[in-house]
Design a protein around this motif. Structure first.
Motif, PDB file in Angstrom:
ATOM      1  N   ARG A  71      -0.619  55.311  43.616  1.00 15.12           N
ATOM      2  CA  ARG A  71      -2.404  54.901  43.518  1.00 15.12           C
ATOM      3  C   ARG A  71      -2.618  53.453  43.139  1.00 15.12           C
ATOM      4  NH1 ARG A  71      -4.377  59.683  39.136  1.00 15.12           N
ATOM      5  NH2 ARG A  71      -4.163  61.209  40.593  1.00 15.12           N
ATOM      6  N   GLY A  72      -3.710  53.044  44.013  1.00 12.51           N
ATOM      7  CA  GLY A  72      -4.111  51.836  43.654  1.00 12.51           C
ATOM      8  C   GLY A  72      -3.138  50.787  44.242  1.00 12.51           C
ATOM      9  N   LYS A  73      -2.681  51.197  45.584  1.00  6.56           N
ATOM     10  CA  LYS A  73      -1.521  50.069  46.092  1.00  6.56           C
ATOM     11  C   LYS A  73      -2.272  49.094  46.799  1.00  6.56           C
ATOM     12  CE  LYS A  73      -1.517  52.968  50.595  1.00  6.56           C
ATOM     13  NZ  LYS A  73      -2.005  54.049  50.114  1.00  6.56           N
ATOM     14  N   ALA A  74      -3.766  49.077  47.125  1.00 10.95           N
ATOM     15  CA  ALA A  74      -4.486  47.875  47.630  1.00 10.95           C
ATOM     16  C   ALA A  74      -4.433  46.854  46.431  1.00 10.95           C
ATOM     17  CB  ALA A  74      -5.600  48.384  48.293  1.00 10.95           C
ATOM     18  N   GLY A  75      -4.779  47.522  45.365  1.00 13.04           N
ATOM     19  CA  GLY A  75      -4.788  46.340  44.302  1.00 13.04           C
ATOM     20  C   GLY A  75      -3.439  45.736  43.944  1.00 13.04           C
ATOM     21  N   ILE A  76      -2.255  46.554  43.912  1.00 13.59           N
ATOM     22  CA  ILE A  76      -1.156  46.092  43.603  1.00 13.59           C
ATOM     23  C   ILE A  76      -0.742  45.108  44.617  1.00 13.59           C
ATOM     24  CG2 ILE A  76       1.360  46.626  43.546  1.00 13.59           C
ATOM     25  CD1 ILE A  76       0.227  49.434  42.343  1.00 13.59           C
ATOM     26  N   LEU A  77      -0.897  45.275  45.924  1.00 12.94           N
ATOM     27  CA  LEU A  77      -0.442  44.506  46.946  1.00 12.94           C
ATOM     28  C   LEU A  77      -1.435  43.240  46.983  1.00 12.94           C
ATOM     29  CD1 LEU A  77       0.056  47.065  49.941  1.00 12.94           C
ATOM     30  CD2 LEU A  77       1.691  45.639  48.519  1.00 12.94           C
ATOM     31  N   PHE A  78      -2.561  43.330  46.558  1.00 16.41           N
ATOM     32  CA  PHE A  78      -3.579  42.230  46.615  1.00 16.41           C
ATOM     33  C   PHE A  78      -3.001  41.198  45.498  1.00 16.41           C
ATOM     34  CE2 PHE A  78      -7.362  39.835  44.859  1.00 16.41           C
ATOM     35  CZ  PHE A  78      -7.712  39.206  46.427  1.00 16.41           C
ATOM     36  N   ARG A  79      -2.767  41.667  44.191  1.00 19.07           N
ATOM     37  CA  ARG A  79      -2.321  40.909  43.034  1.00 19.07           C
ATOM     38  C   ARG A  79      -0.746  40.545  43.181  1.00 19.07           C
ATOM     39  NH1 ARG A  79      -4.840  45.378  40.321  1.00 19.07           N
ATOM     40  NH2 ARG A  79      -2.713  46.124  39.841  1.00 19.07           N
ATOM     41  N   LEU A  80      -0.017  40.960  43.967  1.00 21.97           N
ATOM     42  CA  LEU A  80       1.217  40.449  44.116  1.00 21.97           C
ATOM     43  C   LEU A  80       1.306  39.124  44.488  1.00 21.97           C
ATOM     44  CD1 LEU A  80       4.251  41.633  44.142  1.00 21.97           C
ATOM     45  CD2 LEU A  80       3.956  42.037  46.485  1.00 21.97           C
ATOM     46  N   PRO A  81       0.766  38.563  45.689  1.00 24.93           N
ATOM     47  CA  PRO A  81       0.777  37.062  45.950  1.00 24.93           C
ATOM     48  C   PRO A  81       0.258  36.322  44.718  1.00 24.93           C
ATOM     49  CG  PRO A  81      -0.312  38.150  47.619  1.00 24.93           C
ATOM     50  CD  PRO A  81      -0.136  39.275  46.525  1.00 24.93           C
ATOM     51  N   MET A  82      -0.854  36.662  43.874  1.00 19.06           N
ATOM     52  CA  MET A  82      -1.420  36.106  42.770  1.00 19.06           C
ATOM     53  C   MET A  82      -0.333  35.557  41.755  1.00 19.06           C
ATOM     54  SD  MET A  82      -4.142  35.557  44.154  1.00 19.06           S
ATOM     55  CE  MET A  82      -5.107  36.287  45.403  1.00 19.06           C
ATOM     56  N   ARG A  83       0.533  36.673  41.619  1.00 16.10           N
ATOM     57  CA  ARG A  83       1.505  36.636  40.537  1.00 16.10           C
ATOM     58  C   ARG A  83       2.541  35.616  40.969  1.00 16.10           C
ATOM     59  NH1 ARG A  83       2.145  42.858  38.533  1.00 16.10           N
ATOM     60  NH2 ARG A  83       0.283  42.951  37.420  1.00 16.10           N
ATOM     61  N   ARG A  84       2.937  35.631  42.300  1.00 16.12           N
ATOM     62  CA  ARG A  84       4.002  34.717  42.790  1.00 16.12           C
ATOM     63  C   ARG A  84       3.363  33.165  42.811  1.00 16.12           C
ATOM     64  NH1 ARG A  84       8.635  33.218  43.762  1.00 16.12           N
ATOM     65  NH2 ARG A  84       9.470  32.920  45.830  1.00 16.12           N
ATOM     66  N   TRP A  85       2.370  33.092  43.191  1.00 17.24           N
ATOM     67  CA  TRP A  85       1.821  31.777  43.437  1.00 17.24           C
ATOM     68  C   TRP A  85       0.491  31.656  42.573  1.00 17.24           C
ATOM     69  CZ3 TRP A  85       3.050  34.194  47.974  1.00 17.24           C
ATOM     70  CH2 TRP A  85       4.274  34.086  48.570  1.00 17.24           C
ATOM     71  N   PRO A  86       0.608  31.359  41.127  1.00 16.41           N
ATOM     72  CA  PRO A  86      -0.687  31.394  40.319  1.00 16.41           C
ATOM     73  C   PRO A  86      -1.648  30.263  40.749  1.00 16.41           C
ATOM     74  CG  PRO A  86       1.242  30.952  39.157  1.00 16.41           C
ATOM     75  CD  PRO A  86       1.880  31.333  40.526  1.00 16.41           C
ATOM     76  N   ALA A  87      -1.258  29.149  41.042  1.00 14.66           N
ATOM     77  CA  ALA A  87      -1.890  28.193  41.361  1.00 14.66           C
ATOM     78  C   ALA A  87      -2.831  28.340  42.466  1.00 14.66           C
ATOM     79  CB  ALA A  87      -1.113  26.692  41.502  1.00 14.66           C
ATOM     80  N   ARG A  88      -2.350  28.692  43.461  1.00  7.40           N
ATOM     81  CA  ARG A  88      -2.884  28.990  44.909  1.00  7.40           C
ATOM     82  C   ARG A  88      -3.695  30.154  44.638  1.00  7.40           C
ATOM     83  NH1 ARG A  88      -0.158  30.465  50.556  1.00  7.40           N
ATOM     84  NH2 ARG A  88      -1.772  29.995  51.875  1.00  7.40           N
ATOM     85  N   GLY A  89      -3.539  31.045  43.630  1.00  6.55           N
ATOM     86  CA  GLY A  89      -4.271  32.161  43.369  1.00  6.55           C
ATOM     87  C   GLY A  89      -5.628  32.008  42.631  1.00  6.55           C
ATOM     88  N   ASP A  90      -5.448  30.918  41.827  1.00  7.76           N
ATOM     89  CA  ASP A  90      -6.666  30.414  40.959  1.00  7.76           C
ATOM     90  C   ASP A  90      -7.469  29.748  41.992  1.00  7.76           C
ATOM     91  OD1 ASP A  90      -5.585  31.260  38.790  1.00  7.76           O
ATOM     92  OD2 ASP A  90      -4.781  29.439  38.015  1.00  7.76           O
ATOM     93  N   ARG A  91      -7.243  29.013  43.024  1.00  9.06           N
ATOM     94  CA  ARG A  91      -7.995  28.557  43.990  1.00  9.06           C
ATOM     95  C   ARG A  91      -8.527  29.251  44.774  1.00  9.06           C
ATOM     96  NH1 ARG A  91      -4.502  24.905  47.136  1.00  9.06           N
ATOM     97  NH2 ARG A  91      -3.011  25.116  45.621  1.00  9.06           N
ATOM     98  N   THR A  92      -8.117  30.331  45.216  1.00  7.94           N
ATOM     99  CA  THR A  92      -8.439  31.377  45.875  1.00  7.94           C
ATOM    100  C   THR A  92      -9.636  32.126  45.287  1.00  7.94           C
ATOM    101  OG1 THR A  92      -6.339  31.578  47.128  1.00  7.94           O
ATOM    102  CG2 THR A  92      -7.861  33.300  47.491  1.00  7.94           C
ATOM    103  N   ARG A  93      -9.263  32.536  44.079  1.00 12.36           N
ATOM    104  CA  ARG A  93     -10.261  33.433  43.363  1.00 12.36           C
ATOM    105  C   ARG A  93     -11.525  32.483  43.091  1.00 12.36           C
ATOM    106  NH1 ARG A  93      -6.787  35.076  38.401  1.00 12.36           N
ATOM    107  NH2 ARG A  93      -5.180  35.765  39.931  1.00 12.36           N
ATOM    108  N   GLY A  94     -11.651  31.288  42.929  1.00 12.40           N
ATOM    109  CA  GLY A  94     -12.701  30.653  42.641  1.00 12.40           C
ATOM    110  C   GLY A  94     -13.444  30.561  43.869  1.00 12.40           C
ATOM    111  N   ALA A  95     -12.725  30.429  45.122  1.00 13.02           N
ATOM    112  CA  ALA A  95     -13.570  30.290  46.424  1.00 13.02           C
ATOM    113  C   ALA A  95     -14.128  31.579  46.882  1.00 13.02           C
ATOM    114  CB  ALA A  95     -12.561  30.037  47.405  1.00 13.02           C
ATOM    115  N   LEU A  96     -13.644  32.962  46.394  1.00 10.44           N
ATOM    116  CA  LEU A  96     -14.345  33.997  46.724  1.00 10.44           C
ATOM    117  C   LEU A  96     -15.498  34.523  45.915  1.00 10.44           C
ATOM    118  CD1 LEU A  96     -10.957  36.055  46.861  1.00 10.44           C
ATOM    119  CD2 LEU A  96     -12.389  35.326  48.875  1.00 10.44           C
ATOM    120  N   PRO A  97     -16.570  34.825  46.490  1.00  8.33           N
ATOM    121  CA  PRO A  97     -17.737  35.312  45.700  1.00  8.33           C
ATOM    122  C   PRO A  97     -17.207  36.353  44.845  1.00  8.33           C
ATOM    123  CG  PRO A  97     -17.875  36.022  48.247  1.00  8.33           C
ATOM    124  CD  PRO A  97     -16.465  35.180  48.032  1.00  8.33           C
TER     125      PRO A  97
END
Length: 112
Positions: free
Chosen positions: A83-109
């Motif tokens: 259940r919720g595999k899409a969310g898990i798969l989306f959060r997986l890179p964010m945990r791996r590379w937090p600095a990159r994930g922060d930049r990506t999150r800020g850029a997304l609406p």
């Protein structure tokens, strides 16, 4: 038999010896000289050894392919069960590379 026994002979000649050995009866082998008998039987055994090796390699390749296909099917079934595999798969890179994930999150609406 030693490796490369018929290396200096043409393939057509070895194939002809093999055919001749296949057509002979056991009594025919007794009637031939020892040199001819050994040559014909060696040609037959050498070609059969190559055929058996090729068949075993093909069987091994088919078996590995079947195992891979089964593993892919199982993985697909297991992924469907989560259940919720899409969310898990989306959060997986964010945990791996937090600095990159922060930049990506800020850029997304709607990003945080």
């Amino acid at each position: 038999m030693r490796e490369g026994l018929f290396a200096d002979c043409s393939e057509n000649l070895v194939a002809a010896w093999r055919v001749r050995a296949i057509k002979m009866y056991p009594s025919d082998f007794r009637d031939t000289s020892e040199d001819v008998r050994i040559t014909l039987l060696a040609a037959l055994c050498s070609s059969r050894q190559a055929e058996i090796t090729d068949a075993l390699v093909e069987l091994l390749v088919a078996l590995v392919h079947k195992i891979n296909a089964r593993a892919e099917r199982r993985l697909t079934v297991e992924l469907k069960k989560v259940r919720g595999k899409a969310g898990i798969l989306f959060r997986l890179p964010m945990r791996r590379w937090p600095a990159r994930g922060d930049r990506t999150r800020g850029a997304l609406p709607g990003g945080r």
